[in-house]
Design a protein around this motif. Structure first.
Motif, PDB file in Angstrom:
ATOM      1  N   HIS A  47      -5.198  -2.267  -4.564  1.00  0.00           N
ATOM      2  CA  HIS A  47      -3.913  -1.593  -4.500  1.00  0.00           C
ATOM      3  C   HIS A  47      -3.490  -1.237  -3.084  1.00  0.00           C
ATOM      4  O   HIS A  47      -2.473  -0.548  -2.908  1.00  0.00           O
ATOM      5  N   GLY A  48      -4.233  -1.676  -2.071  1.00  0.00           N
ATOM      6  CA  GLY A  48      -3.824  -1.402  -0.705  1.00  0.00           C
ATOM      7  C   GLY A  48      -4.950  -0.836   0.129  1.00  0.00           C
ATOM      8  O   GLY A  48      -6.073  -0.673  -0.350  1.00  0.00           O
ATOM      9  N   PHE A  80      -6.179   5.324   2.332  1.00  0.00           N
ATOM     10  CA  PHE A  80      -7.407   5.884   1.749  1.00  0.00           C
ATOM     11  C   PHE A  80      -7.233   6.169   0.253  1.00  0.00           C
ATOM     12  O   PHE A  80      -8.150   5.979  -0.539  1.00  0.00           O
ATOM     13  N   PHE A  81      -6.052   6.618  -0.135  1.00  0.00           N
ATOM     14  CA  PHE A  81      -5.798   6.870  -1.552  1.00  0.00           C
ATOM     15  C   PHE A  81      -5.783   5.550  -2.336  1.00  0.00           C
ATOM     16  O   PHE A  81      -6.465   5.404  -3.353  1.00  0.00           O
ATOM     17  N   THR A  82      -5.031   4.566  -1.850  1.00  0.00           N
ATOM     18  CA  THR A  82      -4.904   3.318  -2.606  1.00  0.00           C
ATOM     19  C   THR A  82      -6.212   2.528  -2.637  1.00  0.00           C
ATOM     20  O   THR A  82      -6.524   1.873  -3.629  1.00  0.00           O
ATOM     21  N   VAL A  83      -6.969   2.573  -1.565  1.00  0.00           N
ATOM     22  CA  VAL A  83      -8.235   1.841  -1.550  1.00  0.00           C
ATOM     23  C   VAL A  83      -9.257   2.527  -2.450  1.00  0.00           C
ATOM     24  O   VAL A  83     -10.180   1.883  -2.966  1.00  0.00           O
ATOM     25  N   SER A  84      -9.085   3.817  -2.679  1.00  0.00           N
ATOM     26  CA  SER A  84      -9.971   4.541  -3.598  1.00  0.00           C
ATOM     27  C   SER A  84      -9.605   4.246  -5.052  1.00  0.00           C
ATOM     28  O   SER A  84     -10.478   4.166  -5.915  1.00  0.00           O
ATOM     29  N   VAL A  85      -8.314   4.073  -5.315  1.00  0.00           N
ATOM     30  CA  VAL A  85      -7.887   3.682  -6.663  1.00  0.00           C
ATOM     31  C   VAL A  85      -8.285   2.234  -6.932  1.00  0.00           C
ATOM     32  O   VAL A  85      -8.634   1.871  -8.060  1.00  0.00           O
ATOM     33  N   GLY A  86      -8.243   1.403  -5.917  1.00  0.00           N
ATOM     34  CA  GLY A  86      -8.701   0.029  -6.057  1.00  0.00           C
ATOM     35  C   GLY A  86     -10.155  -0.025  -6.507  1.00  0.00           C
ATOM     36  O   GLY A  86     -10.969   0.807  -6.099  1.00  0.00           O
ATOM     37  N   GLY A  87     -10.480  -1.000  -7.326  1.00  0.00           N
ATOM     38  CA  GLY A  87     -11.798  -1.033  -7.955  1.00  0.00           C
ATOM     39  C   GLY A  87     -12.831  -1.859  -7.237  1.00  0.00           C
ATOM     40  O   GLY A  87     -13.651  -2.528  -7.872  1.00  0.00           O
ATOM     41  N   GLN A  88     -12.806  -1.843  -5.899  1.00  0.00           N
ATOM     42  CA  GLN A  88     -13.788  -2.607  -5.126  1.00  0.00           C
ATOM     43  C   GLN A  88     -14.352  -1.695  -4.028  1.00  0.00           C
ATOM     44  O   GLN A  88     -13.717  -1.479  -3.000  1.00  0.00           O
ATOM     45  N   ALA A  89     -15.537  -1.182  -4.288  1.00  0.00           N
ATOM     46  CA  ALA A  89     -16.137  -0.179  -3.402  1.00  0.00           C
ATOM     47  C   ALA A  89     -16.304  -0.678  -1.977  1.00  0.00           C
ATOM     48  O   ALA A  89     -16.292   0.129  -1.032  1.00  0.00           O
ATOM     49  N   LYS A  90     -16.440  -1.985  -1.788  1.00  0.00           N
ATOM     50  CA  LYS A  90     -16.655  -2.516  -0.431  1.00  0.00           C
ATOM     51  C   LYS A  90     -15.492  -2.174   0.501  1.00  0.00           C
ATOM     52  O   LYS A  90     -15.652  -2.159   1.724  1.00  0.00           O
ATOM     53  N   ALA A  93       0.828  -1.207   0.000  1.00  0.00           N
ATOM     54  CA  ALA A  93       0.000   0.000   0.000  1.00  0.00           C
ATOM     55  C   ALA A  93       0.859   1.251   0.000  1.00  0.00           C
ATOM     56  O   ALA A  93       0.577   2.216  -0.721  1.00  0.00           O
ATOM     57  N   GLU A  94       1.931   1.261   0.793  1.00  0.00           N
ATOM     58  CA  GLU A  94       2.799   2.434   0.852  1.00  0.00           C
ATOM     59  C   GLU A  94       3.548   2.644  -0.460  1.00  0.00           C
ATOM     60  O   GLU A  94       3.750   3.797  -0.897  1.00  0.00           O
ATOM     61  N   ALA A  95       3.962   1.558  -1.099  1.00  0.00           N
ATOM     62  CA  ALA A  95       4.621   1.686  -2.397  1.00  0.00           C
ATOM     63  C   ALA A  95       3.653   2.245  -3.430  1.00  0.00           C
ATOM     64  O   ALA A  95       4.014   3.113  -4.244  1.00  0.00           O
ATOM     65  N   ASN A  96       2.406   1.779  -3.400  1.00  0.00           N
ATOM     66  CA  ASN A  96       1.404   2.287  -4.336  1.00  0.00           C
ATOM     67  C   ASN A  96       1.039   3.732  -4.025  1.00  0.00           C
ATOM     68  O   ASN A  96       0.843   4.548  -4.932  1.00  0.00           O
ATOM     69  N   GLU A  97       0.923   4.062  -2.747  1.00  0.00           N
ATOM     70  CA  GLU A  97       0.668   5.448  -2.362  1.00  0.00           C
ATOM     71  C   GLU A  97       1.749   6.365  -2.950  1.00  0.00           C
ATOM     72  O   GLU A  97       1.455   7.422  -3.520  1.00  0.00           O
ATOM     73  N   ALA A  98       2.994   5.938  -2.834  1.00  0.00           N
ATOM     74  CA  ALA A  98       4.103   6.723  -3.385  1.00  0.00           C
ATOM     75  C   ALA A  98       4.000   6.821  -4.905  1.00  0.00           C
ATOM     76  O   ALA A  98       4.255   7.883  -5.492  1.00  0.00           O
ATOM     77  N   ALA A  99       3.624   5.713  -5.540  1.00  0.00           N
ATOM     78  CA  ALA A  99       3.507   5.704  -7.000  1.00  0.00           C
ATOM     79  C   ALA A  99       2.430   6.653  -7.489  1.00  0.00           C
ATOM     80  O   ALA A  99       2.624   7.410  -8.451  1.00  0.00           O
ATOM     81  N   PHE A 100       1.270   6.644  -6.821  1.00  0.00           N
ATOM     82  CA  PHE A 100       0.161   7.489  -7.255  1.00  0.00           C
ATOM     83  C   PHE A 100       0.474   8.969  -6.996  1.00  0.00           C
ATOM     84  O   PHE A 100       0.146   9.837  -7.808  1.00  0.00           O
TER      85      PHE A 100
END
Length: 403
Positions: free
Chosen positions: A139-140, A143-153, A106-113
């Protein structure tokens, strides 16, 4: 007196966001795990694709022990030798010129985004901030990565979400064409969707997305947190497609069980950053990097990478024997030892039932959504361990089917 360590204690002291198995593992060696009662389990889960070299791999234990007597932590006010060593290994074996270390996927993806948006703002416009991602992606949990992730749940219920993120169907190039524009800073995807059911990207899709990114001056971000580090039979999965991302994230197997992650990118993209724009206290700490260096050397070897496909073939052969008896599986998904067995429609929504029954039969497996059994074992798992684990899984399947 200290509390007695039982599974019931978990329900009293841990935030109720997990539902772990009823047994507590206390020891692991290779692809076998023992619980508090000395019962042995075959591990087909690998800590969710983390323990790529099994439990307590002697070379990793040695690396950790040696580093533990030298230097544990200095923060990023100072650098350290293991971090530089690991960064150089990653650069020498990928497209990347620069590396940023963190502690989790998640932290790596946060940095990437963050990097993707910052790069677009610095090079083009502060309004070039749209991120295109895909349904069923993961993607983790930030809050940023879970929002980019495509699963609203995973993202609903926490208040207003980060804006300018749009989701489209995976492997649907026309859907991407319909939403990409000059305001798009990044397209983010997993070459093999992990939590979303182990769906692999098609070559045509990835090639088409790469072309669109080039056309719209958009960065292509590959999340290889789960599918990277030898899991699919190459060091990173992008290397099988002939498509090079602009940013890549790596975690899970990178440390062989020790928490570490990395974001990889090019000199051009990295050049917009400067001290203070992003950071992390623990990222790149000497303990993690020393273990990851050793894990990298083991995984990035012909014998390990070539062995992945042989082990996948044996897994599928054994699963087919189960299928011959119970007509359970519809198809096999994923790549290498990121393997999914999709359940027939009559067993949809029962993946967790099979997982629980497997645990009772002393084999550890995973699910990827409600309809797919997931297997992410050690890349070094032996033929005997695969066959023994499948014998136990057969008993578990029989219990569920005949329930």
């Amino acid at each position: 007196m200290p509390a007695k360590i039982t599974r019931e204690l978990f329900d009293q002291v841990i935030l109720p966001v997990y539902a772990p198995a009823q047994f507590i593992p206390v020891k692991g060696q290779g692809s076998r795990v023992w619980d508090q009662n000395g019962e042995e389990y075959i591990d087909f889960a690998g800590g969710i694709a983390v323990n790529a070299l099994g439990h307590c791999n002697p070379r990793l234990v040695k690396a950790l022990h040696e580093q533990s007597e030298k230097l544990w932590h200095v923060s990023n006010v100072f650098t350290n030798e293991p971090a530089l060593n690991l960064a150089q290994k990653l650069i020498d074996n990928t497209f990347a010129d620069r590396v940023f270390f963190a502690n989790s996927g998640a932290e790596a993806n946060e940095a990437a985004f963050k990097l993707a948006r910052y790069y677009a703002a610095q090079r083009y416009s502060p309004y070039k901030s749209k991120i295109i991602a895909f349904y069923q992606s993961f993607h983790g949990r930030t809050f940023f990565t879970v929002s980019v992730g495509g699963q609203a749940k995973y993202s609903d219920g926490f208040g207003p979400k980060p804006a300018d993120i749009i989701h489209v169907p995976f492997n649907d190039l026309d859907a991407v064409k319909a939403v990409i524009d000059d305001h798009t800073c990044a397209i983010v995807l997993e070459p093999v969707q992990g939590e979303g059911g182990l769906t692999s990207a098609t070559p045509e899709f990835l090639q088409g997305v790469r072309k669109l990114c080039d056309e719209y001056k958009t960065l292509l971000v590959f999340d290889e947190v789960q599918c990277g580090m030898g899991r699919t039979g190459s060091l990173y999965t992008y290397q099988q497609y002939g498509v090079t991302p602009d940013i890549l994230t790596s975690a899970k197997a990178l440390g062989g069980g020790f928490p570490i992650s990395a974001m990889l990118t090019t000199n051009d993209i990295a050049s917009v950053m400067h001290p203070g724009v992003h950071g992390t206290t623990y990222g790149g700490n000497p303990l993690a990097c020393a273990v990851a260096c050793e894990a990298f050397d083991i995984i990035n070897s012909p014998e390990v990478l070539e062995g992945v496909q042989n082990r996948r073939a044996l897994f599928i052969e054994q699963l087919e024997e189960i299928n011959d008896k119970f007509k359970l599986f519809r198809q096999y998904r994923g790549k290498g030892l990121l393997l999914g067995a999709e359940l027939q429609p009559e067993y949809h929504n029962k993946a967790r039932d099979f997982l629980n029954a497997a645990t009772e039969s002393q084999v550890m497996i995973l699910n990827a959504g409600p309809n797919v059994l997931r297997f992410t074992p050690s890349l070094l798992i032996t033929e005997d361990e695969i066959k023994e684990g499948m014998r136990r899984l057969t008993k578990a399947v029989e219990k569920v089917v005949n329930a």
